[in-house]
Design an enzyme around this catalytic site. Structure first.
Site, PDB file in Angstrom:
ATOM      1  N   THR A 101       8.146  -2.358   8.678  1.00  0.00           N
ATOM      2  CA  THR A 101       9.469  -1.864   8.306  1.00  0.00           C
ATOM      3  C   THR A 101       9.304  -0.801   7.224  1.00  0.00           C
ATOM      4  O   THR A 101       8.192  -0.519   6.774  1.00  0.00           O
ATOM      5  CB  THR A 101      10.326  -2.995   7.704  1.00  0.00           C
ATOM      6  OG1 THR A 101       9.784  -3.354   6.421  1.00  0.00           O
ATOM      7  CG2 THR A 101      10.340  -4.226   8.591  1.00  0.00           C
ATOM      8  N   LYS A 125       5.111   0.807   2.680  1.00  0.00           N
ATOM      9  CA  LYS A 125       4.509   1.121   1.380  1.00  0.00           C
ATOM     10  C   LYS A 125       5.204   0.419   0.223  1.00  0.00           C
ATOM     11  O   LYS A 125       4.647   0.294  -0.862  1.00  0.00           O
ATOM     12  CB  LYS A 125       4.584   2.627   1.111  1.00  0.00           C
ATOM     13  CG  LYS A 125       3.915   3.501   2.139  1.00  0.00           C
ATOM     14  CD  LYS A 125       4.175   4.978   1.817  1.00  0.00           C
ATOM     15  CE  LYS A 125       3.808   5.872   2.980  1.00  0.00           C
ATOM     16  NZ  LYS A 125       4.780   5.790   4.098  1.00  0.00           N
ATOM     17  N   GLU A 147      -4.049   0.016   5.856  1.00  0.00           N
ATOM     18  CA  GLU A 147      -4.720   1.273   6.194  1.00  0.00           C
ATOM     19  C   GLU A 147      -3.743   2.377   6.558  1.00  0.00           C
ATOM     20  O   GLU A 147      -3.964   3.542   6.228  1.00  0.00           O
ATOM     21  CB  GLU A 147      -5.693   1.033   7.356  1.00  0.00           C
ATOM     22  CG  GLU A 147      -6.559   2.222   7.719  1.00  0.00           C
ATOM     23  CD  GLU A 147      -7.526   2.615   6.603  1.00  0.00           C
ATOM     24  OE1 GLU A 147      -8.142   1.714   6.008  1.00  0.00           O
ATOM     25  OE2 GLU A 147      -7.637   3.815   6.318  1.00  0.00           O
ATOM     26  N   GLY A 205       8.974  12.482  15.116  1.00  0.00           N
ATOM     27  CA  GLY A 205       8.608  11.203  14.503  1.00  0.00           C
ATOM     28  C   GLY A 205       7.763  11.343  13.254  1.00  0.00           C
ATOM     29  O   GLY A 205       7.157  10.379  12.798  1.00  0.00           O
ATOM     30  N   GLU A 208       9.935   9.850   7.611  1.00  0.00           N
ATOM     31  CA  GLU A 208      10.296   8.462   7.355  1.00  0.00           C
ATOM     32  C   GLU A 208      11.654   8.195   8.022  1.00  0.00           C
ATOM     33  O   GLU A 208      12.409   9.138   8.305  1.00  0.00           O
ATOM     34  CB  GLU A 208      10.424   8.220   5.839  1.00  0.00           C
ATOM     35  CG  GLU A 208       9.111   8.251   5.081  1.00  0.00           C
ATOM     36  CD  GLU A 208       8.185   7.114   5.481  1.00  0.00           C
ATOM     37  OE1 GLU A 208       8.546   5.946   5.293  1.00  0.00           O
ATOM     38  OE2 GLU A 208       7.095   7.398   6.000  1.00  0.00           O
ATOM     39  N   ASP A 219       8.210   9.451  -0.853  1.00  0.00           N
ATOM     40  CA  ASP A 219       7.140   8.988   0.024  1.00  0.00           C
ATOM     41  C   ASP A 219       5.771   9.441  -0.501  1.00  0.00           C
ATOM     42  O   ASP A 219       4.813   8.667  -0.520  1.00  0.00           O
ATOM     43  CB  ASP A 219       7.387   9.519   1.445  1.00  0.00           C
ATOM     44  CG  ASP A 219       6.463   8.869   2.446  1.00  0.00           C
ATOM     45  OD1 ASP A 219       6.514   7.627   2.574  1.00  0.00           O
ATOM     46  OD2 ASP A 219       5.673   9.584   3.085  1.00  0.00           O
ATOM     47  N   LYS A 223       2.516   7.185  -1.951  1.00  0.00           N
ATOM     48  CA  LYS A 223       1.118   7.331  -1.534  1.00  0.00           C
ATOM     49  C   LYS A 223       0.216   7.531  -2.747  1.00  0.00           C
ATOM     50  O   LYS A 223      -0.891   6.995  -2.808  1.00  0.00           O
ATOM     51  CB  LYS A 223       0.979   8.501  -0.557  1.00  0.00           C
ATOM     52  CG  LYS A 223       1.638   8.207   0.785  1.00  0.00           C
ATOM     53  CD  LYS A 223       1.533   9.392   1.725  1.00  0.00           C
ATOM     54  CE  LYS A 223       2.367   9.160   2.978  1.00  0.00           C
ATOM     55  NZ  LYS A 223       2.425  10.359   3.824  1.00  0.00           N
TER      56      LYS A 223
END
Lengths: 257, 257
Positions: A101, A125, A147, A205, A208, A219, A223
């Site tokens: 999700t 995340k 990963e 795609g 997000e 986002d 990361k």
């Protein structure tokens, strides 16, 4: 043959790709890894399908088609913690919980799964990027993998883990951390307008589920938090500066925000 | 804390670096991976040191110093198969056999270790690059690893394994497969002469123990065989064409061959 019961939270783009991969690689996984993934439960935000003996590939395909058509997976779902309670009652052990999700608030489910000795795999995340005090045990846990949170199919996370496991010290990390922003900037360079570039990125795609998370830098920030924390730096969200592209987006035709 | 008995075949440049790494990362490996490597046996081509309770770090350092000074490790060694026979007699289980030699003929030792259920780690390319019929079981074995045979510290082997495990098909592999040849060619570009470039590469530890294996292309050929076989192509040595730099070497001052 080892059977691994899989509980899949999320049936968006990533979840559906994962289901297709599980279906398409059954023979390969059986011969190379001598195991089989029995998907016993698939949930989206509202509905679920639960079959302790493992959903058939025809049922998994139906889930994919239903979600692509904007329909429900099945009946009204249980709360995540209740879902986990069902597993031992159904005689299921050594399960694998996948959170694909982009939801907030999954931590109690993840923690409970880890406490039960299950493996946990995250494409989400957010559990990894909360306050360090809450998240740090995830970065030391041997049964948690994530990963695909950074770098997609590229071996970024596994390499960082391997470097740290074997005693290397990380001095710095450089990278282009957003495929979405990279794509949009390339399209702008080619003369595309912002609205069109964003719409294309979304259609392919790359973005997000909420594209504001890409454009606002949230986002990318997540990361950076994940890579930095893996590298051994206990970073907090507010220590990271990102520049937002959102002001551009407000004037774009694509999104009405 | 899990104790893992390690049997180390080879104490050349790679073996000594591995011993130093084991010594230097004891605390890290204990805290991150909750295990300890007990090096119970180190062998070079002539001599060995064997201590079933695990050699102390002072003994491991002595081995490193002795080898650097061109001396023996210890007494006259047993045959590799006899070494493996000693392990259960000494009560050692779940051992890890590391072949960091560049020796031919290690296959019986490796096979016996795998049959005993031990893990095997190879820096030695030769067992992986014999006739496909003899080598193919290594490429399917879950307890054999050989990350350092191609790409050094770069995650080449693990990435290829991961791609294949998850159902990707490999269409081609491109790369600069020899650090030694890359270094020598760079030095030639800078105006260095061949003899000096080769001597420098050797002094920096870039070359194989026998530099003819680099210059003749044998080392590159082995890497191609390993990558190709991992990719799913049952290649044989004679199917791969390499161009040798050895004729240049014959005229160079460095080697007398």
């Amino acid at each position: 043959m080892k059977h691994i019961p899989v509980i899949l939270f999320g049936a968006g783009g990533v979840g559906r790709a994962l289901l297709r991969q599980i279906i398409d690689t059954r023979d390969l996984v059986a011969s190379r890894n001598r195991c089989r993934f029995d998907v016993v439960c698939v949930l989206d935000s509202r509905s679920w399908l639960w079959q302790p003996a493992g959903l058939g590939d025809d049922q998994l395909l139906q889930i994919i088609y239903a979600k692509e058509a904007g329909q429900r997976i099945g009946g009204r779902r249980l709360d995540g913690l209740q879902v986990l309670d069902q597993l031992p009652e159904a005689g299921l052990e050594r399960c694998l919980v996948a959170d694909v999700t982009a939801a907030v608030g999954m931590e109690p489910v993840i923690n409970k799964a880890l406490e039960a000795g299950y493996g946990v795999v995250l494409a989400n995340k957010k559990p990894l990027t909360g306050p360090w005090e809450d998240a740090k045990h995830y970065f030391a846990h041997p049964s948690l993998r994530y990963e695909s949170t950074v770098g997609g199919g590229q071996p970024v996370i596994s390499t960082l883990r391997y470097l740290r496991d074997t005693g290397d010290q990380i001095f710095g990390i450089e990278g282009q951390l957003s495929g979405t922003l990279g794509y949009i900037c390339s399209q702008l360079d080619r003369g595309s307008d912002f609205s069109q570039a964003l719409a294309d990125a979304n259609a392919m795609g790359y973005t997000e589920p909420d594209p504001r998370e890409d454009l606002g830098g949230q986002d990318v920030k997540r990361k950076i938090l994940i890579l930095g924390r893996m590298a051994g730096w206990p970073l907090e969200d507010e220590e990271i500066e990102v520049e937002s592209l959102e002001s551009q987006m407000r004037t774009a035709k694509y999104c009405d925000i």
